[in-house]
Design a protein around this motif. Sequence first.
Motif, PDB file in Angstrom:
ATOM      1  N   LEU A  30       0.831  -1.195   0.000  1.00 53.00           N
ATOM      2  CA  LEU A  30       0.000   0.000   0.000  1.00 53.00           C
ATOM      3  C   LEU A  30       0.869   1.250   0.000  1.00 53.00           C
ATOM      4  CD1 LEU A  30      -2.968   0.868   0.016  1.00 53.00           C
ATOM      5  CD2 LEU A  30      -2.849   0.971   2.488  1.00 53.00           C
ATOM      6  N   TRP A  31       1.753   1.389  -0.989  1.00 51.48           N
ATOM      7  CA  TRP A  31       2.571   2.593  -1.131  1.00 51.48           C
ATOM      8  C   TRP A  31       2.439   3.114  -2.551  1.00 51.48           C
ATOM      9  CZ3 TRP A  31       3.446   3.312   3.678  1.00 51.48           C
ATOM     10  CH2 TRP A  31       3.819   2.278   4.538  1.00 51.48           C
ATOM     11  N   THR A  32       2.886   4.316  -2.744  1.00 48.80           N
ATOM     12  CA  THR A  32       2.883   4.901  -4.092  1.00 48.80           C
ATOM     13  C   THR A  32       4.293   5.182  -4.595  1.00 48.80           C
ATOM     14  OG1 THR A  32       2.659   7.128  -3.145  1.00 48.80           O
ATOM     15  CG2 THR A  32       0.624   5.997  -3.784  1.00 48.80           C
ATOM     16  N   THR A  33       5.321   4.969  -3.710  1.00 50.31           N
ATOM     17  CA  THR A  33       6.719   5.212  -4.105  1.00 50.31           C
ATOM     18  C   THR A  33       7.525   3.952  -3.833  1.00 50.31           C
ATOM     19  OG1 THR A  33       6.471   7.539  -3.522  1.00 50.31           O
ATOM     20  CG2 THR A  33       8.710   6.725  -3.829  1.00 50.31           C
ATOM     21  N   PHE A  34       8.354   3.542  -4.834  1.00 49.27           N
ATOM     22  CA  PHE A  34       9.165   2.324  -4.718  1.00 49.27           C
ATOM     23  C   PHE A  34      10.529   2.587  -5.342  1.00 49.27           C
ATOM     24  CE2 PHE A  34       4.721   1.205  -5.070  1.00 49.27           C
ATOM     25  CZ  PHE A  34       4.521   0.301  -4.033  1.00 49.27           C
ATOM     26  N   PHE A  35      11.470   1.639  -4.995  1.00 53.12           N
ATOM     27  CA  PHE A  35      12.783   1.678  -5.635  1.00 53.12           C
ATOM     28  C   PHE A  35      12.679   1.005  -6.995  1.00 53.12           C
ATOM     29  CE2 PHE A  35      14.198   1.921  -1.136  1.00 53.12           C
ATOM     30  CZ  PHE A  35      14.896   3.114  -1.211  1.00 53.12           C
TER      31      PHE A  35
END
Length: 793
Positions: A30-35
Amino acid sequence: MLLWVSLLVLAPVSGQFATEPKPVISLHPLWTTFFQGETVMLTCNTFHFHAPEKIKLYRWYLEEEIQSETPGNTHEVRETGKYKCQAQDSPPSDAVHLLFSSANLILQAPPYVFEKESVVLRCQAKANTELNGMTLYKHGEVLGVPKKTSEFRIYQAGLKDNGEYRCTGLKKDSETISSNAVKIEVQELFPSPVLKASSTQPTEEGTLTLTCETQLSSQRPDVQLQFRFFRDYTSPWSYWRSSPELQIFTIQREDSGSYRCEAQTVTPRLQKKSQQLQINVQSIVADVRLYSRPELVFEGKELVLICSVSGVPAPITVSFFKKRPWRKDTKIVTSSETEFKIPTVESSHAGEYYCAAGKNHRSFPSQTLTISVRVPASHPVLTLSRSRAQTLEGDEVSLRCEARRGSLPICFQFYHESMLLKKVEATIWRTTSFRLTVTAEHSGNYYCTADNGLGPQYSEATGLSVTVPVSRPVLTLRAPRAQPVVGDVAELHCEVQRGSLPIRYQFYHEDVALWSNSVSSKEAFFRFSLTEEHSGNYSCKADNSLGAQWSDTVSLSVRVPVSRPVLTLRAPRAQAVVGDVVELHCEVQKGSPPIRYQFYHKNVTLGSSTSLSGQGESFNLSLTAEHSGNYSCEADNDLGPQCSEAVTLSITGMTGSRSGSVATSVTGGLLSLVGLAAVALLFYCRFTRKAGGRSTLDSSRNHSASDLHEPTYYNVPGWIELQPVYSNVNPKEGDIVYSEVQSVKRENRHAGAVASAPELLNDKDACVIYSQVKVASAPAPKPQLLDSSTPHR
């Protein structure tokens, strides 16, 4: 990179959207930013419009372009961009922005943040990056320094938590690195409810429905809402319930007041209140009426009693009653129906009725309705009364219409050939009549109708024949041309404007009957071929046994073509000689005047004249040698010219056979004699002129001229006058010299050129005499004078 977290579609708690809602994308994790290199599972969630098992295709979009189509509602992605999904025929979802960062430190946050929820912010470093510590910032200010974990938690998020967040990390070499910025915007889980009522002015004994309306975010489909209602700030009317509706049955006047509602979520616990809604309960103002269909009730017909109820809230019961004198009213029926039928009405059904509307234990009666059972009117009988067997124009006729049975009042109507004559309403007797002074137009069929509300009843038709005397006829004469001619077919047309048929017509010529017949028409014709005897006055007579009428007379003049004319030559002697005056008389036996006559000598026109009376015309001719030959005449009255037979005229003159010298002596002597004769004639002319007399020669000429200008006409006799035969005179002696003396009035006595063909002179005052010498043959002229008794010109 700045990430906006927004609230998407809110789902309604009660009711449905007019259009299908958009699907919603959920993320795992449940995130909108990833590596970069990490993957995210997207799920396309549909709510309230398609069952998941019925959806066969999901379409995925990246930056408004189709990325893939899958049979399931999940899709794994690893690229930065805006993602949308579409299920079956639903509209596309709102976009979710994903960021796959290459930085060593990122700040992760959920895509949606709602009020009263706990929010987790995670500051995450790459696997090969070691940090000695992390710090969280809000709007550039330190918010906290986590010690054992990289997560920061916001409990029961509210509007105060809106803002821009960022985190930093301290590396072992004391280098500080910074993450991306995330903007948190806390959204309402549901808006404040709105209280609505089925009626803000309900009627007592009725039902009131209250509805607490709000909308729950579609991002939280597992959240449950509860509702409760209040009145006048008192204790709640109901406990917490999952239904947003509250029904109040049999509301009373005391239930009036100010109402509100509350809505809450259990996890997290969030309560919101509506505004106040004023409810005013109205007293019942019942309007109950009873009426019948039809309004006029007839024996043997169907009757429907209808109870009309307004002002009483449903549901109600309806009862029908019939009043009984000196007894309790009889209840006929009680039901929820507002109609009561009596299939066949009888006289016993007459009386007073009323109905009552029942609500709980209350009754609301109507006014009474009196039902009068009427007897339909029977077929009426029409009677025509007149003073005599044969009805004449101007007579008075009585029409009487009677119905043997039927309830009063009865409306009677009288008709003549479907045209309404009179309308009468009878209130005492079942009969009525009226009188009519008849004219010719009143002939025909009569009938009447009787109607007392059930529809008109018709009588049998009765005929009336009005006899009308004939009017004065008009006689018209029709011919193929303006001036009819013998042989034309003429038509006599006799017509009357008025009069009963049949009519006997008679045609007359000078009071002599031509034709008579009785016809069933207002006009008659008679045709005949014209002869000369048909000229005269015509009239016609019309009679239909009520008195004969005569027309005015019409005159007819039949023109007759001229018959073949007869030419008669009249001379003073049996054998005409040069110098004689011959009368040519042309006459026809038949022919309508005026007639124009023309005289011909060897087909050369000599002269013409017109006879206005139809008699013959004459033409006088003084003979010369050239006048021998055939004569004819022509008659014409514009109906075709007719020519006579030719008549031959022979003229006798003086002849000789002497030599030219003798002829010359004779000629000289003759000229001397002519000179003497001329002097004598000149003297005589002057003497007669002074005496006021005229010469015999002028007298004959005047007679001829008078005949040309003022002719006298008479009918041609049936006999043909025999013509004398003339022959030329041929003496055996020597040469014969003819002389001709013409008298012409001249002022200067100048002798002009003499015409070669002699003609009649019309001058009445001739005083100059000319002479002309004609030599028959040159040799041995022998002078010889004409006989003085022979007329000269």
